[in-house]
Motif scaffolding. Structure first.
Motif, PDB file in Angstrom:
ATOM      1  N   LEU A 141       0.830  -1.200   0.000  1.00  0.00           N
ATOM      2  CA  LEU A 141       0.000   0.000   0.000  1.00  0.00           C
ATOM      3  C   LEU A 141       0.863   1.247   0.000  1.00  0.00           C
ATOM      4  CD1 LEU A 141      -2.690  -1.112   2.598  1.00  0.00           C
ATOM      5  CD2 LEU A 141      -3.018  -0.812   0.143  1.00  0.00           C
ATOM      6  N   SER A 142       0.275   2.348  -0.429  1.00  0.00           N
ATOM      7  CA  SER A 142       0.958   3.632  -0.460  1.00  0.00           C
ATOM      8  C   SER A 142       0.253   4.593   0.471  1.00  0.00           C
ATOM      9  CB  SER A 142       0.977   4.211  -1.874  1.00  0.00           C
ATOM     10  OG  SER A 142       1.427   5.551  -1.871  1.00  0.00           O
ATOM     11  N   SER A 143       1.029   5.372   1.222  1.00  0.00           N
ATOM     12  CA  SER A 143       0.430   6.344   2.143  1.00  0.00           C
ATOM     13  C   SER A 143      -0.279   7.463   1.410  1.00  0.00           C
ATOM     14  CB  SER A 143       1.509   6.944   3.056  1.00  0.00           C
ATOM     15  OG  SER A 143       2.520   7.573   2.280  1.00  0.00           O
ATOM     16  N   SER A 144      -0.107   7.530   0.082  1.00  0.00           N
ATOM     17  CA  SER A 144      -0.764   8.589  -0.694  1.00  0.00           C
ATOM     18  C   SER A 144      -2.217   8.252  -1.018  1.00  0.00           C
ATOM     19  CB  SER A 144      -0.002   8.827  -2.007  1.00  0.00           C
ATOM     20  OG  SER A 144      -0.021   7.665  -2.815  1.00  0.00           O
ATOM     21  N   VAL A 145      -2.614   6.981  -0.772  1.00  0.00           N
ATOM     22  CA  VAL A 145      -3.994   6.589  -1.035  1.00  0.00           C
ATOM     23  C   VAL A 145      -4.908   7.195   0.015  1.00  0.00           C
ATOM     24  CG1 VAL A 145      -5.565   4.627  -1.227  1.00  0.00           C
ATOM     25  CG2 VAL A 145      -3.226   4.433  -2.078  1.00  0.00           C
ATOM     26  N   THR A 146      -6.052   7.689  -0.403  1.00  0.00           N
ATOM     27  CA  THR A 146      -7.008   8.275   0.530  1.00  0.00           C
ATOM     28  C   THR A 146      -7.587   7.203   1.435  1.00  0.00           C
ATOM     29  OG1 THR A 146      -7.626   9.951  -1.101  1.00  0.00           O
ATOM     30  CG2 THR A 146      -9.131   9.601   0.762  1.00  0.00           C
ATOM     31  N   PRO A 147      -7.456   7.345   2.774  1.00  0.00           N
ATOM     32  CA  PRO A 147      -8.015   6.334   3.678  1.00  0.00           C
ATOM     33  C   PRO A 147      -9.523   6.218   3.537  1.00  0.00           C
ATOM     34  CG  PRO A 147      -6.472   7.773   4.836  1.00  0.00           C
ATOM     35  CD  PRO A 147      -6.750   8.398   3.495  1.00  0.00           C
ATOM     36  N   VAL A 148     -10.028   5.003   3.663  1.00  0.00           N
ATOM     37  CA  VAL A 148     -11.462   4.755   3.596  1.00  0.00           C
ATOM     38  C   VAL A 148     -12.012   4.692   5.013  1.00  0.00           C
ATOM     39  CG1 VAL A 148     -13.229   3.117   2.872  1.00  0.00           C
ATOM     40  CG2 VAL A 148     -11.214   3.478   1.444  1.00  0.00           C
ATOM     41  N   PRO A 149     -13.070   5.464   5.341  1.00  0.00           N
ATOM     42  CA  PRO A 149     -13.654   5.394   6.687  1.00  0.00           C
ATOM     43  C   PRO A 149     -14.072   3.984   7.029  1.00  0.00           C
ATOM     44  CG  PRO A 149     -14.513   7.280   5.484  1.00  0.00           C
ATOM     45  CD  PRO A 149     -13.744   6.454   4.493  1.00  0.00           C
ATOM     46  N   LEU A 210      -7.295   2.660   6.047  1.00  0.00           N
ATOM     47  CA  LEU A 210      -8.563   2.892   6.731  1.00  0.00           C
ATOM     48  C   LEU A 210      -8.490   4.170   7.557  1.00  0.00           C
ATOM     49  CD1 LEU A 210      -9.221  -0.730   8.061  1.00  0.00           C
ATOM     50  CD2 LEU A 210     -10.186   0.317   6.008  1.00  0.00           C
ATOM     51  N   ASP A 211      -9.641   4.761   7.770  1.00  0.00           N
ATOM     52  CA  ASP A 211      -9.736   5.969   8.586  1.00  0.00           C
ATOM     53  C   ASP A 211     -10.525   5.638   9.852  1.00  0.00           C
ATOM     54  OD1 ASP A 211      -9.418   8.544   9.361  1.00  0.00           O
ATOM     55  OD2 ASP A 211     -10.699   9.434   7.822  1.00  0.00           O
ATOM     56  N   ASP A 212     -10.442   6.502  10.857  1.00  0.00           N
ATOM     57  CA  ASP A 212     -11.238   6.370  12.078  1.00  0.00           C
ATOM     58  C   ASP A 212     -10.925   5.090  12.851  1.00  0.00           C
ATOM     59  OD1 ASP A 212     -12.494   8.725  11.311  1.00  0.00           O
ATOM     60  OD2 ASP A 212     -14.054   7.664  10.213  1.00  0.00           O
ATOM     61  N   GLY A 214      -7.763   3.970  15.385  1.00  0.00           N
ATOM     62  CA  GLY A 214      -6.479   4.292  15.978  1.00  0.00           C
ATOM     63  C   GLY A 214      -5.894   5.551  15.366  1.00  0.00           C
ATOM     64  N   ASP A 215      -4.563   5.644  15.377  1.00  0.00           N
ATOM     65  CA  ASP A 215      -3.884   6.788  14.764  1.00  0.00           C
ATOM     66  C   ASP A 215      -3.661   6.567  13.274  1.00  0.00           C
ATOM     67  OD1 ASP A 215      -3.618   8.216  17.209  1.00  0.00           O
ATOM     68  OD2 ASP A 215      -1.936   6.948  17.773  1.00  0.00           O
ATOM     69  N   ALA A 216      -3.610   5.318  12.860  1.00  0.00           N
ATOM     70  CA  ALA A 216      -3.450   4.967  11.452  1.00  0.00           C
ATOM     71  C   ALA A 216      -3.804   3.496  11.321  1.00  0.00           C
ATOM     72  CB  ALA A 216      -2.014   5.212  10.977  1.00  0.00           C
ATOM     73  N   ALA A 217      -4.339   3.111  10.156  1.00  0.00           N
ATOM     74  CA  ALA A 217      -4.762   1.719   9.986  1.00  0.00           C
ATOM     75  C   ALA A 217      -4.850   1.361   8.511  1.00  0.00           C
ATOM     76  CB  ALA A 217      -6.120   1.484  10.652  1.00  0.00           C
ATOM     77  N   PHE A 218      -4.748   0.059   8.237  1.00  0.00           N
ATOM     78  CA  PHE A 218      -4.956  -0.421   6.884  1.00  0.00           C
ATOM     79  C   PHE A 218      -5.529  -1.832   6.929  1.00  0.00           C
ATOM     80  CE2 PHE A 218      -0.648  -2.025   7.693  1.00  0.00           C
ATOM     81  CZ  PHE A 218      -0.671  -3.303   7.131  1.00  0.00           C
ATOM     82  N   LEU A 219      -6.162  -2.218   5.827  1.00  0.00           N
ATOM     83  CA  LEU A 219      -6.719  -3.559   5.671  1.00  0.00           C
ATOM     84  C   LEU A 219      -6.019  -4.225   4.499  1.00  0.00           C
ATOM     85  CD1 LEU A 219     -10.370  -4.738   5.830  1.00  0.00           C
ATOM     86  CD2 LEU A 219      -9.007  -5.289   3.802  1.00  0.00           C
ATOM     87  N   GLN A 220      -5.599  -5.458   4.705  1.00  0.00           N
ATOM     88  CA  GLN A 220      -4.964  -6.223   3.635  1.00  0.00           C
ATOM     89  C   GLN A 220      -5.819  -7.452   3.344  1.00  0.00           C
ATOM     90  OE1 GLN A 220      -1.058  -7.790   4.485  1.00  0.00           O
ATOM     91  NE2 GLN A 220      -0.554  -8.077   2.324  1.00  0.00           N
ATOM     92  N   ASP A 221      -6.284  -7.549   2.113  1.00  0.00           N
ATOM     93  CA  ASP A 221      -7.117  -8.667   1.696  1.00  0.00           C
ATOM     94  C   ASP A 221      -6.243  -9.681   0.965  1.00  0.00           C
ATOM     95  OD1 ASP A 221      -9.101  -9.908  -0.581  1.00  0.00           O
ATOM     96  OD2 ASP A 221     -10.161  -9.484   1.270  1.00  0.00           O
ATOM     97  N   LEU A 222      -6.241 -10.920   1.450  1.00  0.00           N
ATOM     98  CA  LEU A 222      -5.396 -11.961   0.886  1.00  0.00           C
ATOM     99  C   LEU A 222      -6.244 -13.121   0.378  1.00  0.00           C
ATOM    100  CD1 LEU A 222      -2.684 -11.985   3.688  1.00  0.00           C
ATOM    101  CD2 LEU A 222      -2.448 -10.993   1.411  1.00  0.00           C
TER     102      LEU A 222
END
Length: 283
Positions: A141-149, A210-212, A214-222
């Protein structure tokens, strides 16, 4: 030659010495007045929760439907979980659960990592952010992607379109194909724990920030590997709150290779658990 009385000479010498001392004192004062490095503040968390007790039994029943059908002792053993092997429970802990059902096997694992910076100029939070950033990069993932709520993905392409770039939709090179290889759903109607039917690839929700949460978050689909006949599907949600990084891994293995896991359901339940863990940490 002028005569200088002994007392007067001592006075002159004393004045000279005091002047020199004053010069040294001024030098010392100038050093004391120079900027000093203030140690970075410590992280919010000094300990970690007991991982195998971090997930309520009611939540485990929902995430592991097969366990509810087991006899009492076996059910208790499943819900008790298996603690991860760790040599410093103040720094890293984890727990995993697994339950078989006639239609599929589901597994859950959570990990807590408390990050400590040993550099006085770098805070624990900043060091934890570096650890988290490496996980984001490893997920493709790239930090430039807009987080999804969190909790607002409808699977219709509106939210998932924010991370449609193939470079932002993958996971590890060996296990994660592009979104076109992800398993899809038939509109996400199967939310009762049964496996969903295969749908159009563009309906599958890709890995994303992801947004909302913690302080930062992401989801990884495998989804399943391209070279595998197994329909095993794993979803990971990783988030950072202050100096703690939390990972939730939720997976399903259908009993039949003709069945396809409901990726949307796995993602929603993994995110819901991650939000509960974040709330527990903040209490």
């Amino acid at each position: 030659m002028a005569y200088v009385p002994g007392v007067a000479l001592l006075g002159v010498l004393a004045a000279g010495c005091s002047g020199g001392a004053g010069g040294n004192a001024n030098g010392a004062d100038s050093k004391a007045g120079s900027p000093t490095v203030t140690p970075a503040p410590p992280g919010k968390y000094l300990t970690l929760p007991a991982p195998c007790r971090a997930v309520p039994r009611s939540t485990l029943k929902d995430l592991l439907p097969g366990a509810a059908e087991l006899p009492g002792e076996q059910q208790d053993r499943v819900f008790r979980g298996s603690a991860a092997v760790t040599y410093d429970t103040d720094r890293k802990v984890g727990c995993s659960w697994k339950a078989d059902a006639p239609s599929a096997t589901r597994s859950l694992a959570i990990d807590f990592e408390r990050v400590v910076s040993y550099d006085p100029a770098v805070s624990d939070d900043d060091r934890a952010d570096t650890v988290y950033a490496k996980k984001v990069k490893a997920a493709g993932l790239s930090s430039s992607v807009t987080p999804v709520p969190t909790g607002e993905q409808d699977g219709k392409g509106e939210e998932s379109g924010k991370a449609k770039d193939p470079a932002d939709a993958g996971g590890t090179d060996s296990a994660t194909p592009s979104p076109s290889g992800s398993s899809g759903e038939d509109g996400g109607e199967s939310a009762d724990g049964t496996t969903g039917s295969s749908g159009s690839p563009d309906q599958a929700l890709p890995s994303r920030l992801l947004d909302d949460l913690g302080d930062a978050a992401f989801l990884q689909d495998l989804p399943k590997r391209a070279d595998s006949t197994s329909q095993h599907h794993t979803v990971s949600v990783v988030f950072r709150t202050s100096n703690v990084v939390v990972t939730v891994r939720y997976a399903e293995q259908p009993a039949l290779i003709t069945q396809t896991p409901d990726a949307r359901e796995l993602q929603e339940k993994a995110q819901a658990l991650a939000r509960k863990l974040a709330e527990t940490l903040s209490e």
